[in-house]
Design a protein around this motif. Structure first.
Motif, PDB file in Angstrom:
ATOM      1  N   TYR A  35       0.853  -1.180   0.000  1.00  0.00           N
ATOM      2  CA  TYR A  35       0.000   0.000   0.000  1.00  0.00           C
ATOM      3  C   TYR A  35       0.895   1.238   0.000  1.00  0.00           C
ATOM      4  CZ  TYR A  35      -3.821  -3.072   1.473  1.00  0.00           C
ATOM      5  OH  TYR A  35      -4.766  -4.073   1.544  1.00  0.00           O
ATOM      6  N   GLN A  37       0.881   5.536   1.002  1.00  0.00           N
ATOM      7  CA  GLN A  37       0.203   6.661   1.635  1.00  0.00           C
ATOM      8  C   GLN A  37       1.027   7.913   1.389  1.00  0.00           C
ATOM      9  OE1 GLN A  37      -0.032   6.797   5.933  1.00  0.00           O
ATOM     10  NE2 GLN A  37      -2.008   7.822   5.879  1.00  0.00           N
ATOM     11  N   ILE A  38       0.558   8.730   0.467  1.00  0.00           N
ATOM     12  CA  ILE A  38       1.180  10.040   0.267  1.00  0.00           C
ATOM     13  C   ILE A  38       0.847  10.911   1.472  1.00  0.00           C
ATOM     14  CG2 ILE A  38       1.166  12.100  -1.194  1.00  0.00           C
ATOM     15  CD1 ILE A  38       0.569  10.199  -3.563  1.00  0.00           C
ATOM     16  N   GLN A  41      -2.621  12.089   2.895  1.00  0.00           N
ATOM     17  CA  GLN A  41      -3.687  11.461   2.128  1.00  0.00           C
ATOM     18  C   GLN A  41      -3.988  10.071   2.689  1.00  0.00           C
ATOM     19  OE1 GLN A  41      -3.221  11.707  -2.116  1.00  0.00           O
ATOM     20  NE2 GLN A  41      -2.199  13.697  -2.012  1.00  0.00           N
ATOM     21  N   LYS A  42      -5.001   9.453   2.123  1.00  0.00           N
ATOM     22  CA  LYS A  42      -5.396   8.153   2.642  1.00  0.00           C
ATOM     23  C   LYS A  42      -4.512   7.044   2.076  1.00  0.00           C
ATOM     24  CE  LYS A  42      -9.095   7.275  -0.702  1.00  0.00           C
ATOM     25  NZ  LYS A  42     -10.552   7.028  -0.837  1.00  0.00           N
ATOM     26  N   VAL A  43      -4.601   5.901   2.713  1.00  0.00           N
ATOM     27  CA  VAL A  43      -3.845   4.735   2.293  1.00  0.00           C
ATOM     28  C   VAL A  43      -4.469   4.170   1.013  1.00  0.00           C
ATOM     29  CG1 VAL A  43      -3.096   2.431   2.977  1.00  0.00           C
ATOM     30  CG2 VAL A  43      -3.281   4.241   4.695  1.00  0.00           C
ATOM     31  N   PHE A  91       3.523   0.751   2.802  1.00  0.00           N
ATOM     32  CA  PHE A  91       3.216  -0.266   3.803  1.00  0.00           C
ATOM     33  C   PHE A  91       3.123  -1.627   3.148  1.00  0.00           C
ATOM     34  CE2 PHE A  91       2.428   2.287   7.469  1.00  0.00           C
ATOM     35  CZ  PHE A  91       1.898   3.479   7.007  1.00  0.00           C
TER      36      PHE A  91
END
Lengths: 116, 114
Positions: A35, A37-38, A41-43, A91
């Motif tokens: 995954y 995540q910027i 922002q969201k994952v 992640f």
């Protein structure tokens, strides 16, 4: 308690360079995920991997990305030629193979990738 | 496509009090799983609680409990006796019955105040 481990915790690279992010999933798990995540922002889901092949990938996971399970313990994400917009927290997650527990994903602490 | 919405970007609560974080989702599936993950400043993603959609009973884990309303597609998280260590981003997440389409909400930043 078993956990997913990721190395390095922070990777700094120059734009255009290749990076490999490493993950060691929980030992009896057979499904693996990446995954992104910027910051702020969201994952976002990138890719899932099972039985030595990609089982699902998102639109983000283009030809610049690849995943591999080079041995019995590691799961890697390679970015071929990094761009500034690849800067993010990455992640890794893993889950067991059977039954409803397949849907419970355990996450690593993440690798912060900074592309300069 | 499934979507997850968290309408509260930020919340705060006094230590020892109770707070409820909202989450709604949209899906055409009948069997699925819902999760709350916590992301403290260290940015690790920690599973807080999960709920199987086929179970009517609300999940509970110590001070954390959910209010799962399947018909309303609502999945709120209640934190009782809030502690300073609960300060984190909280993400609601959905996954379908096949373990695919893991979708996260945008997150709620919770601050527990001393």
């Amino acid at each position: 308690e078993p956990e997913v481990t990721q190395t390095p915790s922070h990777q700094v690279t120059q734009m255009g360079q290749e990076v490999i992010l490493r993950c060691v999933p929980i030992s009896n798990h057979l499904y693996f995920y990446w995954y992104r995540q910027i910051l702020g922002q969201k994952v976002e889901f990138l890719v899932s991997f099972y039985n030595n092949e990609i089982s699902e990938k998102s639109e983000i996971f283009d030809d610049q990305f690849s995943v591999e399970r080079p041995d019995g313990s590691n799961f890697t994400l390679k970015i071929r030629s990094t761009k500034l917009e690849d800067s993010a927290m990455y992640f890794c997650a893993s889950s067991e193979a059977d039954g409803y527990v397949k849907n419970i994903q355990y996450f690593g602490a993440g690798t912060r990738l900074s592309v300069l | 496509a499934q979507t997850v919405t968290q309408s509260q970007p930020e919340m705060s609560v006094q230590e020892a009090e109770t707070v409820t974080l909202s989450c709604t989702y949209d899906t055409s599936e009948s069997n699925y799983y819902l999760f709350w993950y916590k992301q403290p400043p260290s940015r690790q993603m920690i599973l807080v609680i999960r709920q199987e959609a086929y179970k009517q009973q609300n999940a509970t884990e110590n001070r954390f409990s959910v209010n799962f309303q399947k018909a309303a597609k609502s999945f709120s998280l209640k934190i009782s006796d809030s502690q300073l260590g609960d300060t984190a981003m909280y993400f609601c997440a959905f996954i379908d019955n096949y373990g695919q389409n893991f979708v996260f909400g945008p997150g709620t930043r919770l601050s527990v105040l001393p």
